[in-house]
Design an enzyme around this catalytic site. Structure first.
Site, short mmCIF file in Angstrom:
data_model
loop_
_atom_site.label_atom_id
_atom_site.label_comp_id
_atom_site.label_asym_id
_atom_site.label_seq_id
_atom_site.Cartn_x
_atom_site.Cartn_y
_atom_site.Cartn_z
CB SER A 151 -0.89 0.01 1.25
OG SER A 151 -1.52 1.26 1.42
CE1 TYR A 164 -4.38 -2.07 4.64
CE2 TYR A 164 -3.46 0.04 3.97
CZ TYR A 164 -3.99 -1.19 3.64
OH TYR A 164 -4.11 -1.57 2.32
#
Length: 259
Positions: A151, A164
């Site tokens: 990501s 995250y």
């Protein structure tokens, strides 16, 4: 040699077996489709049986060999069970794609241990355990491909990266450590880094038109990503053409990261 034969020699996945976690939706599903249509026998691993069956059915309809395994990758027992079940169909995998992920991002001052532990279990520990299970066998056979889905939050903090972002940063480090261990034996380990992609994982942002438009404006191509944008990159990294590419983070983001 014809162009078709040349391209097949470079990119065909005929005779290879792929395991794709998170393969029932989003980027994982697009990658599973791409690997299958490039010739690999594909096992998709996720939780929801209906979506798994639909993905495998779609692959089969295209003439691919496909199967599915329902598993909870948030526990070590679930990961080990998934690995065992995945090998029962087509045998040991040559390609492992870790696309399964969880995207819980409360504000940092509200980030509790449960969210932290669950995020690390799914986004980091499951790829580690699956790599530990399959990587040595790939090295022993002299060929393997491990592909992680990371990501932008691995590289920059925005929209409450929280646990995250930490998990994805660690995942890219895991790929480099795996590459160091197994690439001398023919196993490449790389990471695909999306920008903002319209998938169920990003439903929270996808539901806000203003944020969607703002994120698209940050790209160089003028749009947000689609799951299908990852098909070619995944086939490349899984193929023999990528034998000298390892330990890398390949950004598939429309220029999001450099704009």
């Amino acid at each position: 040699m014809s162009s078709q034969a040349y391209l097949s020699e470079l990119f065909s996945l005929d005779g290879l077996v792929a395991v794709v976690t998170g393969g029932s939706s989003g980027i994982g599903r697009a990658i599973a489709r791409a690997l299958g249509r490039a010739g690999a026998s594909v096992v998709v691993v996720a939780r929801r049986e209906a979506e798994l069956a639909a993905t495998a059915g779609e692959l089969t309809a295209h003439g691919c060999r496909a199967a599915w395994v329902s598993a909870d990758l948030s526990t070590r027992e679930g990961v080990r069970g998934a690995a065992k079940d995945a090998t029962q169909v087509f045998g040991e995998p040559d390609i492992l794609v870790n696309s399964a992920g969880i995207n819980l991002r409360p504000p940092m001052d509200e980030l509790g241990e449960e969210v932290w532990d669950t995020t690390m279990a799914v986004n980091l520990e499951a790829p580690y355990l699956l790599g530990r299970r399959f990587g040595p066998g790939m090295a022993e056979r002299g060929f393997g491909r491990i592909i992680h889905i990371s990501s932008q939050q691995a590289h920059r903090a925005f929209v409450q990266s929280g646990a995250y972002g930490v998990s994805k940063g660690a995942l890219e480090s895991l790929a480099r450590s795996q590459a160091e261990a197994w690439s001398p034996h023919g196993v490449t380990c790389n990471t695909l880094v999306p920008g903002f992609v319209m998938t169920p994982l990003n439903a929270r942002l996808s539901s806000d038109p203003e944020k969607v438009a703002a994120l698209a404006s940050r790209t160089m191509v003028g749009r947000n990503g689609l799951a299908e944008d990852f098909a070619g990159a995944a086939v490349f990294l899984a193929s023999r053409a990528a034998a000298y590419v390892t330990g890398q983070s390949l950004f598939v983001d429309g220029g999001f990261s450099v704009h």
